[in-house]
Structure formats: structure tokens, C-alpha cells
Scaffold this motif. Structure first.
Motif, short mmCIF file in Angstrom:
data_model
loop_
_atom_site.label_atom_id
_atom_site.label_comp_id
_atom_site.label_asym_id
_atom_site.label_seq_id
_atom_site.Cartn_x
_atom_site.Cartn_y
_atom_site.Cartn_z
N LEU A 188 0.81 -1.21 0.00
CA LEU A 188 0.00 0.00 0.00
C LEU A 188 0.85 1.27 0.00
CD1 LEU A 188 -2.77 -1.00 2.58
CD2 LEU A 188 -2.97 -0.91 0.09
N ALA A 189 2.09 1.15 0.49
CA ALA A 189 2.96 2.32 0.61
C ALA A 189 3.86 2.51 -0.60
CB ALA A 189 3.82 2.19 1.87
N ARG A 190 3.64 1.79 -1.68
CA ARG A 190 4.52 1.89 -2.84
C ARG A 190 4.66 3.32 -3.38
NH1 ARG A 190 3.05 -3.59 -6.35
NH2 ARG A 190 4.09 -5.07 -4.93
N PRO A 191 3.58 4.09 -3.51
CA PRO A 191 3.77 5.48 -3.99
C PRO A 191 4.68 6.30 -3.07
CG PRO A 191 1.47 4.85 -4.17
CD PRO A 191 2.14 3.76 -3.39
N ALA A 192 4.49 6.18 -1.76
CA ALA A 192 5.32 6.93 -0.82
C ALA A 192 6.75 6.44 -0.84
CB ALA A 192 4.75 6.83 0.59
N VAL A 193 6.95 5.11 -0.93
CA VAL A 193 8.29 4.55 -0.96
C VAL A 193 9.02 4.95 -2.23
CG1 VAL A 193 9.60 2.39 -1.09
CG2 VAL A 193 7.73 2.61 0.56
N SER A 194 8.35 4.85 -3.38
CA SER A 194 9.00 5.20 -4.65
C SER A 194 9.35 6.67 -4.72
CB SER A 194 8.10 4.81 -5.82
OG SER A 194 6.85 5.50 -5.75
N SER A 195 8.46 7.53 -4.23
CA SER A 195 8.76 8.97 -4.26
C SER A 195 9.90 9.31 -3.31
CB SER A 195 7.51 9.78 -3.90
OG SER A 195 7.02 9.40 -2.63
N LEU A 196 9.96 8.65 -2.16
CA LEU A 196 11.07 8.87 -1.24
C LEU A 196 12.38 8.41 -1.87
CD1 LEU A 196 12.20 9.63 1.55
CD2 LEU A 196 11.63 7.30 2.31
N ALA A 197 12.35 7.28 -2.55
CA ALA A 197 13.56 6.78 -3.22
C ALA A 197 14.03 7.77 -4.29
CB ALA A 197 13.29 5.41 -3.84
N ILE A 198 13.09 8.38 -5.01
CA ILE A 198 13.46 9.36 -6.03
C ILE A 198 14.14 10.56 -5.39
CG2 ILE A 198 12.55 10.97 -7.74
CD1 ILE A 198 10.33 8.93 -8.27
N LEU A 199 13.56 11.06 -4.31
CA LEU A 199 14.14 12.22 -3.63
C LEU A 199 15.54 11.90 -3.09
CD1 LEU A 199 11.09 13.60 -1.62
CD2 LEU A 199 12.22 14.67 -3.58
N LEU A 200 15.70 10.75 -2.46
CA LEU A 200 17.01 10.39 -1.92
C LEU A 200 18.03 10.19 -3.03
CD1 LEU A 200 16.08 7.95 0.99
CD2 LEU A 200 16.45 10.42 1.06
N PHE A 201 17.60 9.65 -4.16
CA PHE A 201 18.52 9.51 -5.29
C PHE A 201 18.99 10.88 -5.77
CE2 PHE A 201 19.11 9.76 -9.87
CZ PHE A 201 20.12 8.82 -10.06
N LEU A 202 18.06 11.80 -5.93
CA LEU A 202 18.43 13.14 -6.42
C LEU A 202 19.37 13.83 -5.43
CD1 LEU A 202 14.97 14.38 -7.75
CD2 LEU A 202 16.84 13.39 -9.05
N TRP A 203 19.07 13.74 -4.15
CA TRP A 203 19.91 14.41 -3.15
C TRP A 203 21.28 13.76 -3.05
CZ3 TRP A 203 15.58 14.47 1.12
CH2 TRP A 203 14.61 15.41 0.75
N THR A 204 21.33 12.44 -3.15
CA THR A 204 22.63 11.76 -3.07
C THR A 204 23.47 12.05 -4.30
OG1 THR A 204 21.60 9.99 -1.77
CG2 THR A 204 23.75 9.53 -2.75
N TRP A 205 22.86 12.01 -5.45
CA TRP A 205 23.58 12.26 -6.70
C TRP A 205 24.15 13.68 -6.72
CZ3 TRP A 205 24.60 8.80 -10.58
CH2 TRP A 205 25.14 9.31 -11.75
N ASN A 206 23.41 14.62 -6.18
CA ASN A 206 23.82 16.01 -6.19
C ASN A 206 24.58 16.42 -4.93
OD1 ASN A 206 22.60 16.57 -8.72
ND2 ASN A 206 20.61 16.79 -7.72
N GLN A 207 24.92 15.46 -4.08
CA GLN A 207 25.64 15.78 -2.85
C GLN A 207 27.02 16.33 -3.17
OE1 GLN A 207 26.73 16.76 0.58
NE2 GLN A 207 24.67 15.93 0.36
N PHE A 208 27.30 17.50 -2.65
CA PHE A 208 28.53 18.22 -2.98
C PHE A 208 29.44 18.38 -1.77
CE2 PHE A 208 30.84 22.25 -3.18
CZ PHE A 208 31.57 22.08 -4.35
N LEU A 209 28.88 18.81 -0.65
CA LEU A 209 29.69 19.21 0.49
C LEU A 209 30.45 18.03 1.10
CD1 LEU A 209 30.55 21.47 2.38
CD2 LEU A 209 28.53 21.00 3.77
N LEU A 210 29.74 16.95 1.40
CA LEU A 210 30.40 15.80 2.03
C LEU A 210 31.47 15.21 1.12
CD1 LEU A 210 27.47 13.88 3.77
CD2 LEU A 210 29.16 15.41 4.80
N ALA A 211 31.19 15.17 -0.18
CA ALA A 211 32.16 14.60 -1.11
C ALA A 211 33.45 15.41 -1.14
CB ALA A 211 31.54 14.53 -2.51
N ILE A 212 33.34 16.73 -1.03
CA ILE A 212 34.52 17.58 -1.08
C ILE A 212 35.32 17.50 0.23
CG2 ILE A 212 35.28 19.99 -1.15
CD1 ILE A 212 34.61 18.90 -3.86
#
Length: 274
Positions: A188-212
Motif C-alpha cells: 500500500l505504501a509503494r507510492p510513498a516509498v517510490s517517491s522517497l527513493a526518487i528524492l534520496l537519489f536526487l539528493w545523493t547524486w547532487n551531494q557536494f559538500l560531504l564529497a569535497i
């Protein structure tokens, strides 16, 4: 309520203006990336002879093949673990109403107020003491912890609105709590889980500060983290810098375009239930 013709026209005008305002930076970067090397781009000036080879040069100069692999490894380490922990925690806090859940949820809300910049110094020393500096774990482990407040808040918002009658009916059939979670509520939570995964992917991919800060080897950073070193080395070559930026942005745009239906579905689901 039916909208008048004037209201429809006004809405269409605002929509067109919003689209133009969104696309303008990308069009400007694209026109700059296609200019001849060594020139200084001036506004929205489409070149008479587009230099598409600039993207190949940017890819090779920044060693983006290795960075792409590194980013995928970091995303694979952060997103699934974060989503799993947040889903379980959200189920416990939002649906099971475990003892002390209100206090725990308050602590998670407090974590939402902490920006990455405020915890980067203690994070650096903790990672150093663990001997993880200059490894991908230096990004993966802190990101999982830093994403938890929002991720738990997101999943709890879903589970708190699930009717209790669903669980009661499953309990009558002899379903255990673990089976209730995996067989009933996770689907039942698939929409919430998939949208959360999308957000975390975008934030991780664009993570700048920790990587530097936490990784010295550019080949072990994220794509966005490599842009800092790329800009430091080629800061005067704006053409190459714009080409590299567009290459880094492309995967996030593709992911959002492909999964935008699931993301919007989760937002609308929350709006209807909320």
C-alpha cells in the motif's frame, strides 16, 4: 467549480511563464557549452557553429566515467538502506504507535532543523576516528543518518493515515506484525516509498559538500562533488564548465522524468488524506 475563461487564460499564462523561467537557465547553459573553447559566453547567444565536442572534452577531462561508477555505488549504498529503515520506522511511529513514539518523532523533527553545514565538522572527526576518510563509506554512512529525519517523517505521514480497519482485518486472519508490515502495508505504501527513493537519489547524486570535505580522491566522489575540483582546475574555461554541469544534471533529469508519475501520485495521495 467551473473556471471562467479569464481564469483559464490567466492560469495558462502563468504556466507558460513558469515553464520559460524553468527552462531559461538550461538553455543558457547549453548555448554557453556549445561556444568555442576559450571564449567567454555572453547571454543567450546561440553559436553559428555549435561545438558538440565540448561535452566529450568535459567528460574526458573530468574523468566522468569513473565518477559515474562512484556515484552509482554511493547511491546503491544510501538509497535502499535509507528507504528500508525509514519505512520500518514510519510504520512503527505512524501505525503501530509504539510506546515513546511521540518522543522519538519529536527528535526526528528536531533533526529536520539541522543543516548539513552545521554537522560537517563533527562528522569529519567521527569519520576520521573510524578510519573511513577518503572512502565511499565516508559519504554513505553519514548520508543515511542525515536523511533519516526527513525520510522517517515522510513515511510516517503515509502510515498515520492508513485506516486501522485494514490491520484489524489482517489480525483476525492470524497475521503477525512482521507479515502485516511486509504483505499488507508495504504494498500500500509503494507510492510513498517510490517517491522517497526518487528524492534520496536526487539528493545523493547532487551531494557536494560531504564529497569535497571527506574524500580527497576525486575518482571516489559523487558527480556533483567532482564539479568542485573541475571548477577549480578549469574555472576560467566557462564553456567546459557549463558542458560538465549539463552532463552531471542529465541523470537526475532523466530519473525525475521517468518516475514523475509515481512522485506526483504520492503527493496527491498525501493531499487527499491530509
Amino acid at each position: 467549480m467551473k473556471l471562467t475563461r479569464r481564469e483559464q487564460w490567466t492560469g495558462q499564462v502563468f504556466l507558460v511563464l513558469l515553464i520559460l523561467a524553468t527552462l531559461l537557465p538550461f538553455v543558457s547553459m547549453l548555448s554557453a557549452a556549445l561556444q568555442p573553447r576559450g571564449t567567454v559566453p555572453s547571454g543567450l547567444q546561440w553559436p553559428s557553429d555549435p561545438q558538440w565536442g565540448n561535452f566529450v572534452d568535459a567528460f574526458n577531462v573530468a574523468n566522468m566515467g569513473a565518477l559515474l561508477k562512484s556515484s552509482l555505488l554511493i547511491v546503491a549504498g544510501v538509497v535502499p538502506v535509507s528507504v528500508l529503515i525509514a519505512t520500518m520506522a514510519g510504520f512503527g511511529l505512524g501505525h503501530l504507535r509504539v510506546p515513546g513514539g511521540a518522543i522519538a518523532f519529536g527528535l526526528f523533527l528536531l533533526g529536520l532543523t539541522l543543516p548539513f553545514e552545521a554537522v560537517i565538522t563533527p562528522t569529519y572527526y567521527q569519520v576520521r576516528d573510524l578510519g573511513l576518510l577518503n572512502t565511499r563509506w565516508a559519504i554513505i554512512l553519514p548520508l543515511i543518518g542525515l536523511y533519516m529525519p526527513f525520510a522517517v517523517f515522510w513515511m510516517r505521514a503515509h502510515f498515520v493515515n492508513v485506516p486501522s480497519e485494514i490491520s484489524e482485518a489482517a489480525r483476525v486472519d492470524g497475521t503477525t506484525t512482521w507479515q502485516l508490515f511486509w504483505r499488507v502495508h508495504v504494498p500500500l505504501a509503494r507510492p510513498a516509498v517510490s517517491s522517497l527513493a526518487i528524492l534520496l537519489f536526487l539528493w545523493t547524486w547532487n551531494q557536494f559538500l560531504l564529497a569535497i570535505v571527506l574524500i580527497d580522491d576525486p575518482a571516489k566522489r559523487t558527480m556533483a562533488g567532482a564539479l568542485g575540483a573541475f571548477q577549480g582546475q578549469w574555472g576560467t574555461d566557462l564553456v567546459l564548465l557549463c558542458a560538465g554541469s549539463l552532463i552531471i544534471l542529465t541523470p537526475t533529469l532523466l530519473v525525475f522524468l521517468i518516475f514523475q508519475r509515481q512522485f506526483i501520485k504520492a503527493l496527491l495521495q498525501g493531499a487527499v488524506k491530509g
